[in-house]
Design a protein around this motif. Structure first.
Motif, PDB file in Angstrom:
ATOM      1  N   GLY A   1      60.877  28.602  26.901  1.00 42.41           N
ATOM      2  CA  GLY A   1      61.153  27.520  25.716  1.00 42.41           C
ATOM      3  C   GLY A   1      62.086  26.415  25.681  1.00 42.41           C
ATOM      4  N   LEU A   2      62.976  26.485  26.921  1.00 43.12           N
ATOM      5  CA  LEU A   2      64.105  25.427  27.207  1.00 43.12           C
ATOM      6  C   LEU A   2      63.382  24.405  28.083  1.00 43.12           C
ATOM      7  CD1 LEU A   2      67.067  24.618  26.615  1.00 43.12           C
ATOM      8  CD2 LEU A   2      67.434  25.930  29.012  1.00 43.12           C
ATOM      9  N   ASN A   3      63.553  23.056  27.435  1.00 43.40           N
ATOM     10  CA  ASN A   3      62.913  21.925  28.122  1.00 43.40           C
ATOM     11  C   ASN A   3      64.168  21.628  28.978  1.00 43.40           C
ATOM     12  OD1 ASN A   3      61.905  19.687  29.039  1.00 43.40           O
ATOM     13  ND2 ASN A   3      60.801  19.377  27.282  1.00 43.40           N
ATOM     14  N   ARG A   4      64.288  22.037  30.038  1.00 45.36           N
ATOM     15  CA  ARG A   4      65.520  21.535  31.181  1.00 45.36           C
ATOM     16  C   ARG A   4      65.326  19.984  31.405  1.00 45.36           C
ATOM     17  NH1 ARG A   4      64.476  26.962  32.080  1.00 45.36           N
ATOM     18  NH2 ARG A   4      66.422  28.320  31.853  1.00 45.36           N
ATOM     19  N   GLN A   5      64.168  19.814  31.747  1.00 45.09           N
ATOM     20  CA  GLN A   5      63.997  18.293  32.321  1.00 45.09           C
ATOM     21  C   GLN A   5      64.450  17.243  31.238  1.00 45.09           C
ATOM     22  OE1 GLN A   5      63.456  17.495  35.430  1.00 45.09           O
ATOM     23  NE2 GLN A   5      63.984  15.287  34.925  1.00 45.09           N
TER      24      GLN A   5
ATOM     25  N   LEU B   1      70.238  19.969  21.275  1.00 45.60           N
ATOM     26  CA  LEU B   1      68.787  19.763  22.056  1.00 45.60           C
ATOM     27  C   LEU B   1      68.153  21.251  22.239  1.00 45.60           C
ATOM     28  CD1 LEU B   1      69.614  16.970  24.196  1.00 45.60           C
ATOM     29  CD2 LEU B   1      68.245  16.828  22.207  1.00 45.60           C
ATOM     30  N   ILE B   2      68.976  22.169  22.678  1.00 44.66           N
ATOM     31  CA  ILE B   2      68.607  23.425  22.755  1.00 44.66           C
ATOM     32  C   ILE B   2      67.970  24.226  21.454  1.00 44.66           C
ATOM     33  CG2 ILE B   2      69.231  25.813  23.353  1.00 44.66           C
ATOM     34  CD1 ILE B   2      71.218  24.432  25.545  1.00 44.66           C
ATOM     35  N   ALA B   3      68.934  23.995  20.420  1.00 45.15           N
ATOM     36  CA  ALA B   3      68.379  24.487  19.055  1.00 45.15           C
ATOM     37  C   ALA B   3      67.162  23.833  18.778  1.00 45.15           C
ATOM     38  CB  ALA B   3      69.539  24.240  18.209  1.00 45.15           C
ATOM     39  N   ALA B   4      66.903  22.579  19.000  1.00 43.62           N
ATOM     40  CA  ALA B   4      65.590  21.958  18.687  1.00 43.62           C
ATOM     41  C   ALA B   4      64.437  22.574  19.344  1.00 43.62           C
ATOM     42  CB  ALA B   4      65.601  20.578  18.839  1.00 43.62           C
TER      43      ALA B   4
ATOM     44  N   GLY C   1      59.470  28.251  16.584  1.00 42.29           N
ATOM     45  CA  GLY C   1      59.724  29.099  15.159  1.00 42.29           C
ATOM     46  C   GLY C   1      60.996  30.074  15.014  1.00 42.29           C
ATOM     47  N   ILE C   2      61.881  29.840  15.817  1.00 44.01           N
ATOM     48  CA  ILE C   2      63.202  30.278  15.692  1.00 44.01           C
ATOM     49  C   ILE C   2      64.400  29.591  14.975  1.00 44.01           C
ATOM     50  CG2 ILE C   2      65.221  31.695  17.047  1.00 44.01           C
ATOM     51  CD1 ILE C   2      63.409  31.898  19.320  1.00 44.01           C
ATOM     52  N   ASN C   3      65.096  30.075  13.994  1.00 47.35           N
ATOM     53  CA  ASN C   3      65.935  29.568  13.233  1.00 47.35           C
ATOM     54  C   ASN C   3      67.298  29.500  13.863  1.00 47.35           C
ATOM     55  OD1 ASN C   3      66.766  28.014  10.931  1.00 47.35           O
ATOM     56  ND2 ASN C   3      67.678  29.826   9.993  1.00 47.35           N
ATOM     57  N   VAL C   4      67.810  28.409  14.479  1.00 48.13           N
ATOM     58  CA  VAL C   4      69.263  28.558  15.129  1.00 48.13           C
ATOM     59  C   VAL C   4      70.131  27.801  14.173  1.00 48.13           C
ATOM     60  CG1 VAL C   4      70.272  27.571  16.924  1.00 48.13           C
ATOM     61  CG2 VAL C   4      67.873  28.395  17.249  1.00 48.13           C
ATOM     62  N   ILE C   5      71.061  28.450  13.810  1.00 49.14           N
ATOM     63  CA  ILE C   5      72.235  28.003  12.966  1.00 49.14           C
ATOM     64  C   ILE C   5      73.521  27.719  14.014  1.00 49.14           C
ATOM     65  CG2 ILE C   5      73.754  28.472  11.089  1.00 49.14           C
ATOM     66  CD1 ILE C   5      71.947  31.114  10.566  1.00 49.14           C
ATOM     67  N   PHE C   6      73.373  26.351  14.220  1.00 48.20           N
ATOM     68  CA  PHE C   6      74.398  25.713  15.030  1.00 48.20           C
ATOM     69  C   PHE C   6      75.875  25.709  14.238  1.00 48.20           C
ATOM     70  CE2 PHE C   6      75.957  21.711  17.398  1.00 48.20           C
ATOM     71  CZ  PHE C   6      76.670  22.503  18.111  1.00 48.20           C
ATOM     72  N   GLN C   7      76.782  26.193  14.848  1.00 57.87           N
ATOM     73  CA  GLN C   7      77.935  26.151  14.443  1.00 57.87           C
ATOM     74  C   GLN C   7      79.114  25.892  15.416  1.00 57.87           C
ATOM     75  OE1 GLN C   7      78.889  29.704  12.009  1.00 57.87           O
ATOM     76  NE2 GLN C   7      77.253  29.245  10.427  1.00 57.87           N
ATOM     77  N   PRO C   8      79.368  24.767  15.665  1.00 54.83           N
ATOM     78  CA  PRO C   8      80.443  24.458  16.732  1.00 54.83           C
ATOM     79  C   PRO C   8      81.862  25.002  16.173  1.00 54.83           C
ATOM     80  CG  PRO C   8      79.822  22.427  15.946  1.00 54.83           C
ATOM     81  CD  PRO C   8      78.718  23.352  15.370  1.00 54.83           C
ATOM     82  N   VAL C   9      82.783  25.689  16.960  1.00 53.17           N
ATOM     83  CA  VAL C   9      84.046  26.005  16.449  1.00 53.17           C
ATOM     84  C   VAL C   9      85.137  25.603  17.381  1.00 53.17           C
ATOM     85  CG1 VAL C   9      82.835  28.066  15.512  1.00 53.17           C
ATOM     86  CG2 VAL C   9      83.727  28.129  17.871  1.00 53.17           C
ATOM     87  N   GLU C  10      86.188  25.494  17.026  1.00 53.08           N
ATOM     88  CA  GLU C  10      87.422  25.319  17.844  1.00 53.08           C
ATOM     89  C   GLU C  10      87.732  26.322  19.127  1.00 53.08           C
ATOM     90  OE1 GLU C  10      90.840  24.870  15.396  1.00 53.08           O
ATOM     91  OE2 GLU C  10      90.250  23.231  14.516  1.00 53.08           O
ATOM     92  N   PHE C  11      88.167  25.959  20.087  1.00 55.97           N
ATOM     93  CA  PHE C  11      88.226  26.447  21.403  1.00 55.97           C
ATOM     94  C   PHE C  11      88.806  27.753  20.937  1.00 55.97           C
ATOM     95  CE2 PHE C  11      91.294  27.253  24.637  1.00 55.97           C
ATOM     96  CZ  PHE C  11      90.566  27.605  25.624  1.00 55.97           C
ATOM     97  N   ASN C  12      90.001  27.647  20.431  1.00 55.30           N
ATOM     98  CA  ASN C  12      90.674  29.121  20.364  1.00 55.30           C
ATOM     99  C   ASN C  12      89.984  30.118  19.592  1.00 55.30           C
ATOM    100  OD1 ASN C  12      92.984  28.369  21.860  1.00 55.30           O
ATOM    101  ND2 ASN C  12      94.325  27.689  19.977  1.00 55.30           N
TER     102      ASN C  12
ATOM    103  N   ILE D   1      75.999  32.116  22.603  1.00 50.74           N
ATOM    104  CA  ILE D   1      77.131  30.988  22.765  1.00 50.74           C
ATOM    105  C   ILE D   1      76.888  30.273  24.154  1.00 50.74           C
ATOM    106  CG2 ILE D   1      79.658  30.812  24.014  1.00 50.74           C
ATOM    107  CD1 ILE D   1      80.624  32.777  22.108  1.00 50.74           C
ATOM    108  N   LEU D   2      77.174  28.948  23.991  1.00 50.90           N
ATOM    109  CA  LEU D   2      76.931  27.913  25.032  1.00 50.90           C
ATOM    110  C   LEU D   2      78.119  27.465  25.638  1.00 50.90           C
ATOM    111  CD1 LEU D   2      74.979  25.973  26.706  1.00 50.90           C
ATOM    112  CD2 LEU D   2      75.627  24.301  24.881  1.00 50.90           C
ATOM    113  N   LEU D   3      78.221  28.043  27.056  1.00 52.02           N
ATOM    114  CA  LEU D   3      79.666  27.508  27.794  1.00 52.02           C
ATOM    115  C   LEU D   3      79.189  27.144  28.955  1.00 52.02           C
ATOM    116  CD1 LEU D   3      82.571  29.801  26.424  1.00 52.02           C
ATOM    117  CD2 LEU D   3      82.213  27.371  26.369  1.00 52.02           C
ATOM    118  N   GLY D   4      80.281  27.255  30.108  1.00 50.51           N
ATOM    119  CA  GLY D   4      80.001  27.285  31.535  1.00 50.51           C
ATOM    120  C   GLY D   4      81.014  27.642  32.305  1.00 50.51           C
ATOM    121  N   ASN D   5      80.933  27.619  33.559  1.00 47.71           N
ATOM    122  CA  ASN D   5      81.865  28.178  34.598  1.00 47.71           C
ATOM    123  C   ASN D   5      81.977  27.087  35.571  1.00 47.71           C
ATOM    124  OD1 ASN D   5      82.266  30.783  34.127  1.00 47.71           O
ATOM    125  ND2 ASN D   5      80.579  31.645  35.216  1.00 47.71           N
ATOM    126  N   TYR D   6      83.038  27.286  36.126  1.00 45.17           N
ATOM    127  CA  TYR D   6      83.527  26.501  37.287  1.00 45.17           C
ATOM    128  C   TYR D   6      84.203  27.451  38.397  1.00 45.17           C
ATOM    129  CZ  TYR D   6      88.330  25.826  36.436  1.00 45.17           C
ATOM    130  OH  TYR D   6      89.595  25.962  35.979  1.00 45.17           O
TER     131      TYR D   6
END
Length: 599
Positions: free
Chosen positions: A359-363, A448-451, A457-468, A483-488
């Motif tokens: 369901g994720l439109n990566r393009q 965009l992912i939440a959209a 038909g999934i209700n996504v409650i987006f709540q950005p929070v502070e780093f700590n 959670i949405l994050l990343g690696n390097y």
């Protein structure tokens, strides 16, 4: 090692206070004083770089402030960005060539069994306070810190093979022997470079008490003893971190000039990535290691005018992904499950995760966020890992119908004419979605992912929070849904760097960390494969093992990957010894001790 790629923020600051001027000259001891008053090791490390000129202050904008100056317990970018300049290991890793070379250790040997290693330290090594650096410090670092179960650190998992530790012993003041339980393929890079050596005479008193508090941001800089090219001079919360040259650093150039060349490094804290860009473009900082595709045209215009050099090293190693909390444990303090059992049932279902990947439109993400400069990502590695990337993994191209079909197979569908999904017990499918509030790109991606999920038909409650708060949720309270994050990767491309992410017992096994036993058969298989690939020098076998790991991850989707952007970097035009590389998160400053201002 894979590290959380979390761009965090401090509080806005005024102009750079009393630290005026990019590249400003600052007083420094003469070279003669540097080598006479602060003797070089015997022999010093000679770096084959272009001979530069000492002097100047190099300013780096930092989207976040450090949580600690204790490199071994740090797991977030804002601390490691600074700590990498303060601590050195037995060996050094040359990123572009992916090879190790001598550092604190002048030489090493390996017996025919492939398991017995001996390191010979240089004579007259010194800590930044002038105290001798000896084999005692190496043994202390390993036996009392790395292998101390009371000290949480993300490195330990890489150095336990089938439940057995490495045996690290002192032979004499300048000699250390290491015996591994089995052949350990990435030994030199992992043991020699990835683990910085710590001062026993300063930190021994903390090893059995409160080591994570040692070298905290509240410490007096004079008490933070280290061995890298720079030492801490001053830290102002929400403003800056100032490093100055370590007078006892071990490297010299071919003319015998002691490195580093810059007198000082300044990490100026900015509120977000946009501010980082503005600082560089306005000339208030000297480098930007992290230029995103959406800013490419702006930087290209400035480079064409000769204001700075724009570098295009290629596809990097960074990844961005989201995951669901699959922790089946109970909070011992409350007696309640970490995850709502209703949601846990969804999150632990492979078809649920696969459906959301379909369901994720990566393009669309790539076009919207990165202006098409990059690639959709479906697996654990980006194509930047040329020697290890498995191009034959299962992929999940955008297919909402397929997503709904998979959900229906597990009893999740729209009922009674509703436009939202429910499970067989009529629970509405919804979850809270977190990312760090200070990162505008990640916030946009999360929206965009939440959209895309809402369209299913999934209700996504987006709540950005502070780093700590986000780190606390991941590491301590385990109180989150998604959670949405990343690696390097800051240590090259070898698979051993992902041990703490992929082993079920790993400190950063995101979806369910520090498991006592694998919670699923496929996680147990990954554990087996990751251990096996470490224990052979046969690269073909290692590649086969890690290919299977990537295939399992692609099938199970515990981490749902998004896109791989092209990254760029820029630096002021009068800096020498630039060796930009896509194989480091720090594309330009990975070798900052060699950089200098041209006269």
């Amino acid at each position: 090692m894979k590290i959380r790629f979390i761009q965090v923020a401090g509080i806005s600051i005024a102009a750079i206070f009393c630290l005026t001027g990019c590249g400003q000259k600052s007083e420094s001891p003469s070279l003669q004083n540097s080598t006479v008053n602060y003797p070089l090791p015997d022999p010093p490390v000679m770096v084959n770089c272009q001979a530069g000129v000492r002097g100047g202050r190099f300013i780096i904008s930092e989207p976040g402030e450090p949580k600690t100056f204790n490199y071994l317990v740090s797991s977030e970018a804002s601390s490691r960005d600074i700590g990498r300049f303060m601590f050195w290991g037995l060996l050094y890793f040359d990123v572009p060539t992916q090879t190790v070379r001598p550092a604190l250790a002048e030489s090493w040997t390996n017996l025919p069994d492939g398991k017995t290693w001996t390191f010979h330290l240089r004579k007259n090594l010194r800590w930044s306070d002038g105290a001798p650096l000896t084999a005692d410090d190496v043994v202390f670092t390993w036996n009392e810190v790395i292998y101390n179960p009371a000290i949480p650190n993300p490195l330990r998992d890489q150095f336990i093979l089938n439940g057995q530790k490495f045996t690290v012993t002192k032979v004499d003041d300048l000699t250390v022997q290491v015996v591994t339980p089995q052949v350990y393929a990435p030994f030199l890079q992992a043991f020699g470079y990835d683990v910085p050596i710590y001062p026993k005479h300063v930190l021994e008193q903390y090893a059995n008490s409160n080591f994570p508090s040692a070298y905290g941001v509240n410490w007096d800089p004079k008490d933070i003893v280290c061995n890298g090219p720079y030492v801490l001079k001053e830290y102002k919360q929400a403003q800056y971190t100032l490093l100055e040259r370590n007078p006892y650093f071990i490297e010299v150039d071919t003319n015998g000039t002691r490195l580093p060349y810059f007198d000082e490094l300044v990490f100026s804290i900015v509120p977000d990535l946009n501010a980082l860009t503005l600082r560089f473009l306005s000339g208030e900082s000297d480098v930007d290691d992290f230029i995103y595709p959406y800013d490419y045209d702006t930087f290209k215009a400035g480079a064409d005018q000769g204001k700075f050099n724009l570098l295009e090293p290629g596809i990097g190693l960074e990844t961005t992904f989201f995951w669901f909390n699959e922790n089946t444990n109970v909070n011992p303090q409350t007696g309640q499950p970490y995850v709502d059992p209703v949601k846990l049932k969804w999150f632990c279902n492979t078809k649920f995760r696969q459906a959301l990947s379909y369901g994720l439109n990566r393009q669309a993400l790539l076009e919207s966020i990165d202006f098409g400069r990059g690639l959709p990502q479906y697996g654990f590695l980006t194509p930047g890992y040329q020697n290890w990337f498995n191009s034959n993994i299962k992929i999940f191209p955008y297919d909402p119908d397929k997503a709904l079909e998979l959900l229906k197979e597990i009893g999740i569908e729209k009922r009674n004419g509703d436009d939202f999904l429910t499970d067989t017990d009529e629970h509405k499918i919804e979850f809270v979605f977190n990312t760090n509030v200070e990162n505008p790109i990640r916030k946009k991606m999360a929206v965009l992912i939440a959209a895309d999920m809402q369209k299913l038909g999934i209700n996504v409650i987006f709540q950005p929070v502070e780093f700590n708060e986000l780190i606390t949720k991941i590491d301590d309270t385990h109180d989150y849904d998604c959670i949405l994050l990343g690696n390097y990767s800051d240590t090259g491309t070898d698979p051993y760097g992902a041990m703490n992410n992929l082993k079920s017992s790993g400190f950063d096994h995101y979806w369910f960390p520090r498991q006592t036993t694998p919670s699923t058969p496929w996680e147990a298989r990954i554990d087996e494969l990751m251990d096996d690939q470490l224990q052979t020098l046969d690269l073909t076998r290692r590649k086969k093992d890690f290919d299977e790991v990537q295939e399992i991850l692609a099938e199970q989707q515990p981490l749902i990957f998004t896109v791989t952007p092209m990254y760029y970097a820029a630096i002021r035009p009068d800096v020498g010894n630039i060796r930009a590389t896509p194989l480091s998160y720090y594309r330009v400053t990975w070798n900052a001790e060699e950089l200098y201002f041209k006269k």
